[in-house]
Design an enzyme around this catalytic site. Structure first.
Site, PDB file in Angstrom:
ATOM      1  N   GLN A   1      -4.760  -1.277   9.664  1.00 49.16           N
ATOM      2  CA  GLN A   1      -4.680  -2.619   9.085  1.00 49.16           C
ATOM      3  C   GLN A   1      -5.313  -3.642  10.039  1.00 49.16           C
ATOM      4  OE1 GLN A   1      -3.388  -3.379   5.913  1.00 49.16           O
ATOM      5  NE2 GLN A   1      -4.247  -5.390   6.330  1.00 49.16           N
TER       6      GLN A   1
ATOM      7  N   LYS B   1       0.836  -1.205   0.000  1.00 51.89           N
ATOM      8  CA  LYS B   1       0.000   0.000   0.000  1.00 51.89           C
ATOM      9  C   LYS B   1       0.872   1.257   0.000  1.00 51.89           C
ATOM     10  CE  LYS B   1      -3.865  -2.272   2.249  1.00 51.89           C
ATOM     11  NZ  LYS B   1      -4.489  -2.707   3.492  1.00 51.89           N
TER      12      LYS B   1
ATOM     13  N   ASP C   1     -11.189   3.055   4.266  1.00 50.44           N
ATOM     14  CA  ASP C   1     -11.628   1.659   4.188  1.00 50.44           C
ATOM     15  C   ASP C   1     -13.152   1.568   4.155  1.00 50.44           C
ATOM     16  OD1 ASP C   1      -9.860  -0.406   3.841  1.00 50.44           O
ATOM     17  OD2 ASP C   1      -9.318  -0.568   5.962  1.00 50.44           O
TER      18      ASP C   1
END
Ligand code: NAD
Length: 297
Positions: A98, A54, A121
């Site tokens: 994460q 990422k 997200d």
């Protein structure tokens, strides 16, 4: 084999190119560089690989990447303090924590402490509610990537029968909301669904997000249907070593389906591309700039 392969790798490269163009424009016209902060707690090897990838792709798209690596025993208060700092940081437009988090941390509490406009997200309860009511929201990256591929392949999805196998908060449920938003008739199937093969046989679009290697065989698929395989499963090879497979039995499905995504090289690359797209979208919304077209739902 009759199915067309939906090349997620190539599509993701195209999306990343569009993201990079918008980043250049925002920098030139507004003097702003979109920034993505990724928070990793602990040493989970798969998470470390994802976070590295990422960060690399964020920088390649011309954005700023801020990585925060915290020890596995980081306290909840310390993690919440970091998120509060990132919420207040003007250089940070997207925040991603994460998952999974170590067991002693409350995932829901942590996710819901992210400022919703920076929640790239799309897991914050506000964004879940906005998506569910058809309002502008940050859309979870994996289902967004699936939707982009489906729209690209079909044009309009209106009136199609879609079956989503899996009801998780990060894939199955938001995927179903997005398909509903595009006027599909949507069925969410899950571990308690009765006669799953019959349910799947009625689908023009099948999205498999289960986490069970090659669970969906070709004889469940309606001839000509489009199959999106979200699953990422590592299995042993007979000759030793391992390989990645999806939730769909690719070989038999490709005999019957009209189009299918491979694993690897399908949904996976689109997920990170959509994370970059969401970061640009978040930056534009935060600064009141014109949003890029085609990079969100
Ligand atoms: P999850 O474990 O949270 O949810 C799995 C869902 O599958 C559950 O809702 C469950 O009801 C359903 N299920 C389990 N067994 C079933 C069965 N026998 N029949 C029908 N339904 C069944 O998983 P998740 O986080 O949604 O992920 C699903 C898969 O997608 C995993 O393989 C994961 O690795 C993969 N994934 C890939 C990406 C990507 O970028 N490609 C992103 C996220 C998840």
């Amino acid at each position: 084999m009759s199915a067309q392969i939906i090349d997620g790798k190539a599509f993701a490269a195209k999306v990343r190119g569009q993201v990079a163009e918008h980043v250049t424009r925002i920098k030139e016209e507004n003097g702003i560089t979109p920034g993505l902060a990724v928070v990793l707690v602990g040493e989970d090897p798969a998470s470390q690989v994802y976070v590295r990838s990422k960060g690399k792709q964020t920088v390649e798209a011309g954005m700023n990447s801020y990585e925060h690596k915290l020890d596995a025993d980081t306290s909840q208060d310390d993690l919440l303090k970091l998120i509060a700092d990132l919420n207040a940081d003007k250089d940070v437009h997207g925040i991603l924590v994460q998952l999974p988090l170590p067991k002693h941390l409350n995932e829901d509490l942590v996710i819901n402490s992210i400022a919703p406009e920076k929640d790239v997200d799309g897991f914050h309860i506000s964004n879940v509610g906005l998506l569910g009511t058809g309002q502008k929201s940050m859309v979870p990256c994996t289902p967004l990537g699936c939707l982009m591929m489906l729209r690209d392949y079909h044009g309009s999805l209106s009136g199609m029968n879609a079956v989503v196998i899996g009801r998780s908060n990060i894939v199955g449920k938001p995927m179903a909301q997005l398909l509903l938003g595009d006027s599909c008739t949507v069925t969410i199937a899950h571990s308690r669904t009765k006669d799953l093969p019959a349910v799947v046989r009625g689908a023009d679009i099948v999205v498999a997000a289960v986490g069970r290697p090659e669970m969906v065989p070709g004889d469940w698929i309606k001839p000509g249907a489009t199959v999106i395989d979200v699953g990422i499963n590592r299995i042993d090879k007979p000759e030793g070593g391992t390989r990645l497979v999806g939730d769909v039995d690719y070989a038999s499905c490709a005999e019957v389906a009209g189009a299918v995504t491979p694993v690897p090289g399908g949904v996976g690359p689109m997920t990170i591309a959509c994370l970059l797209a969401n970061t640009v979208t978040a930056c534009c919304r935060i600064h009141g700039l014109v949003e890029p077209e085609g990079l969100t739902a």
